[in-house]
Design an enzyme around this catalytic site. Sequence first.
Site, PDB file in Angstrom:
ATOM      1  N   SER A  33      11.858  -3.443  -0.886  1.00 27.68           N
ATOM      2  CA  SER A  33      11.680  -4.642  -0.372  1.00 27.68           C
ATOM      3  C   SER A  33      11.478  -5.636  -1.627  1.00 27.68           C
ATOM      4  CB  SER A  33      10.333  -4.867   0.491  1.00 27.68           C
ATOM      5  OG  SER A  33      10.564  -3.717   1.386  1.00 27.68           O
ATOM      6  N   LYS A  74      -0.831  -8.558  -2.024  1.00 34.69           N
ATOM      7  CA  LYS A  74      -0.108  -9.628  -2.386  1.00 34.69           C
ATOM      8  C   LYS A  74       0.110 -10.383  -1.129  1.00 34.69           C
ATOM      9  CE  LYS A  74       3.046  -7.918  -4.545  1.00 34.69           C
ATOM     10  NZ  LYS A  74       4.420  -7.636  -4.919  1.00 34.69           N
ATOM     11  N   HIS A 119      13.940   1.879   4.698  1.00 40.90           N
ATOM     12  CA  HIS A 119      12.948   1.861   5.849  1.00 40.90           C
ATOM     13  C   HIS A 119      13.793   2.543   6.895  1.00 40.90           C
ATOM     14  CE1 HIS A 119      10.984  -1.236   3.501  1.00 40.90           C
ATOM     15  NE2 HIS A 119      10.090  -0.410   3.328  1.00 40.90           N
ATOM     16  N   ARG A 166      11.506   8.187  -3.221  1.00 42.32           N
ATOM     17  CA  ARG A 166      12.395   7.661  -3.821  1.00 42.32           C
ATOM     18  C   ARG A 166      12.671   8.538  -5.127  1.00 42.32           C
ATOM     19  NH1 ARG A 166      10.887   1.616  -2.317  1.00 42.32           N
ATOM     20  NH2 ARG A 166       8.987   2.679  -2.232  1.00 42.32           N
TER      21      ARG A 166
END
Length: 162
Positions: free
Chosen positions: A131, A42, A18, A93
């Site tokens: 993460s 979540k 990030h 990514r």
Amino acid sequence: MSRTVICPGSFDPVTLGHVDIIKRASKMFDKVIVAVLVNMDKTPSFTIDERISFLEEALKEAKVSNIEIVGFDGLLADYAKKRGATAVVKGLRAVSDFEYEFQMALTNRKLNPEFDTVFLTADAQNMYLSSSIVRQVASLGGDISNFVPACLYDKIYERLKK
Ligand code: ADP
């Protein structure tokens, strides 16, 4: 003309991936709004206040100054219009990110035709980093020092370690 862009995410917690994307965006544009998702699908591991304060520390350590960090909820396209932002900047990514990001980018443009998406390729050493990988590795007692900013290592590790 001053150019403002938005880097959105859950940042649960912020990783070196990030920080790399935000830092590169800050060099390309006049101002970067880092928009931290308040409500997530979540339950997050870190509260919104923690995620924001971690970003503040990480970006200070990385010497990124033309940023504003905000909690964010709602439609990104509307928020962009309200803030006069011209684009969202996202890190890509692997190929696996592509389909979802492409769909989001087209949707955002449909909702707000002025609002574009800029993709930056992830740095080679962050290609695999997320993460959720940080959460998993730390919860199993693994070393996350290559994944998170040095100034946050203890706080993140202590909290996630079971
Ligand atoms: P994560 O997928 O790690 O849970 P977020 O939803 O918080 O991440 O990520 C926000 C944005 O940050 C992502 O859409 C992506 O653009 C970017 N990003 C996340 N991890 C990386 C990384 N390792 N390298 C480059 N960009 C990344």
